[in-house]
Design an enzyme around this catalytic site. Structure first.
Site, PDB file in Angstrom:
ATOM      1  N   HIS A  55       0.885  -1.068   0.041  1.00  0.00           N
ATOM      2  CA  HIS A  55       0.176   0.048  -0.072  1.00  0.00           C
ATOM      3  C   HIS A  55       1.040   1.219  -0.030  1.00  0.00           C
ATOM      4  O   HIS A  55       2.215   1.319   0.267  1.00  0.00           O
ATOM      5  CB  HIS A  55      -0.935   0.028   1.284  1.00  0.00           C
ATOM      6  CG  HIS A  55      -0.228   0.299   2.491  1.00  0.00           C
ATOM      7  ND1 HIS A  55      -0.066  -1.095   3.225  1.00  0.00           N
ATOM      8  CD2 HIS A  55       0.370   1.002   3.174  1.00  0.00           C
ATOM      9  CE1 HIS A  55       0.351  -0.869   4.333  1.00  0.00           C
ATOM     10  NE2 HIS A  55       0.734   0.461   4.531  1.00  0.00           N
TER      11      HIS A  55
HETATM   12  P1  TYD Z   1      -3.270  -3.079   7.506  1.00  0.00           P
HETATM   13  O1  TYD Z   1      -2.875  -1.572   7.582  1.00  0.00           O
HETATM   14  O2  TYD Z   1      -4.160  -3.505   6.705  1.00  0.00           O
HETATM   15  O3  TYD Z   1      -1.803  -3.879   7.727  1.00  0.00           O
HETATM   16  P2  TYD Z   1      -1.805  -5.099   6.657  1.00  0.00           P
HETATM   17  O4  TYD Z   1      -1.886  -4.791   5.184  1.00  0.00           O
HETATM   18  O5  TYD Z   1      -0.010  -5.250   6.833  1.00  0.00           O
HETATM   19  O6  TYD Z   1      -2.508  -6.503   7.094  1.00  0.00           O
HETATM   20  O7  TYD Z   1      -4.049  -3.248   9.058  1.00  0.00           O
HETATM   21  C1  TYD Z   1      -4.278  -4.506   9.561  1.00  0.00           C
HETATM   22  C2  TYD Z   1      -5.644  -4.180  10.421  1.00  0.00           C
HETATM   23  O8  TYD Z   1      -5.289  -3.572  11.550  1.00  0.00           O
HETATM   24  C3  TYD Z   1      -6.798  -3.404   9.750  1.00  0.00           C
HETATM   25  O9  TYD Z   1      -7.810  -4.143   9.941  1.00  0.00           O
HETATM   26  C4  TYD Z   1      -6.871  -1.973  10.286  1.00  0.00           C
HETATM   27  C5  TYD Z   1      -6.144  -2.311  11.594  1.00  0.00           C
HETATM   28  N1  TYD Z   1      -5.221  -1.159  12.104  1.00  0.00           N
HETATM   29  C6  TYD Z   1      -5.743  -0.259  12.707  1.00  0.00           C
HETATM   30  O10 TYD Z   1      -7.075  -0.206  13.284  1.00  0.00           O
HETATM   31  N2  TYD Z   1      -5.035   0.712  13.258  1.00  0.00           N
HETATM   32  C7  TYD Z   1      -3.671   0.781  12.722  1.00  0.00           C
HETATM   33  O11 TYD Z   1      -3.004   1.970  13.330  1.00  0.00           O
HETATM   34  C8  TYD Z   1      -3.215   0.204  11.653  1.00  0.00           C
HETATM   35  C9  TYD Z   1      -1.911   0.353  11.188  1.00  0.00           C
HETATM   36  C10 TYD Z   1      -4.027  -0.898  11.365  1.00  0.00           C
END
Ligand code: TYD
Length: 142
Positions: free
Chosen positions: A52
């Site tokens: 992303h």
């Molecule tokens: P995401 O940014 O999608 O990480 P990845 O792509 O590596 O799996 O985040 C995973 C989940 O965590 C998503 O449901 C959103 C949640 N999240 C939060 O609630 N707060 C945050 O600060 C972050 C980074 C993620």
């Protein structure tokens, strides 16, 4: 890449007991105020995350334990960074697609971010990211 800076933090050694201390600070090392800290842990070696870019978010990224590789992509070029020391941080401005690769089991990725979590700030589709770049959407100076 203009918007990514690797910084080696000062290491304070303790004369009496084994153990080091490092820190980074707003204004001295990073140009934004920290509104959120999150960390990713319990990953196996060779696991990958990311895929992303952020529209506005600035981040300081470091690995206090283990080794993690991060490949940043500005839509034209890619650059690889290795976080393998607790005293090394990456300061990353908005607008970079990224892939994180865990090089060792249980490596920990820490992020200090300029804003609270907002799903609208994410671009999760690479073609959409390329369109943003082509349209000159990002002003890399800000
Ligand atoms: P995401 O940014 O999608 O990480 P990845 O792509 O590596 O799996 O985040 C995973 C989940 O965590 C998503 O449901 C959103 C949640 N999240 C939060 O609630 N707060 C945050 O600060 C972050 C980074 C993620």
């Amino acid at each position: 890449m203009n918007g990514i800076k690797e910084v080696s933090l000062k290491i304070f050694e303790n004369e009496n007991i084994k153990g080091n201390l490092s820190y980074f600070e707003v204004d001295k090392h990073i140009h934004f105020c920290i509104k959120r800290v999150y960390y990713i842990y319990n990953n196996n070696k060779n696991s990958t995350r990311g895929y992303h870019a952020h529209k506005k978010l600035h981040q300081a990224i470091w690995c206090p334990y283990g080794e993690i590789e991060i490949v940043f992509d500005n839509g034209y070029n890619k650059e690889k960074f290795v976080l393998d020391r607790p005293d090394k941080i990456l300061i990353v401005t908005k607008g970079y697609w990224r892939e994180m690769i865990w090089k060792k089991d249980n490596s920990v990725l820490c992020v200090a971010a300029s804003d609270v979590y907002d799903e609208n700030d994410y671009i999760r589709d690479y073609e959409e990211f390329k369109t943003y770049i082509k349209d000159g959407f990002w002003d890399y100076e800000n």
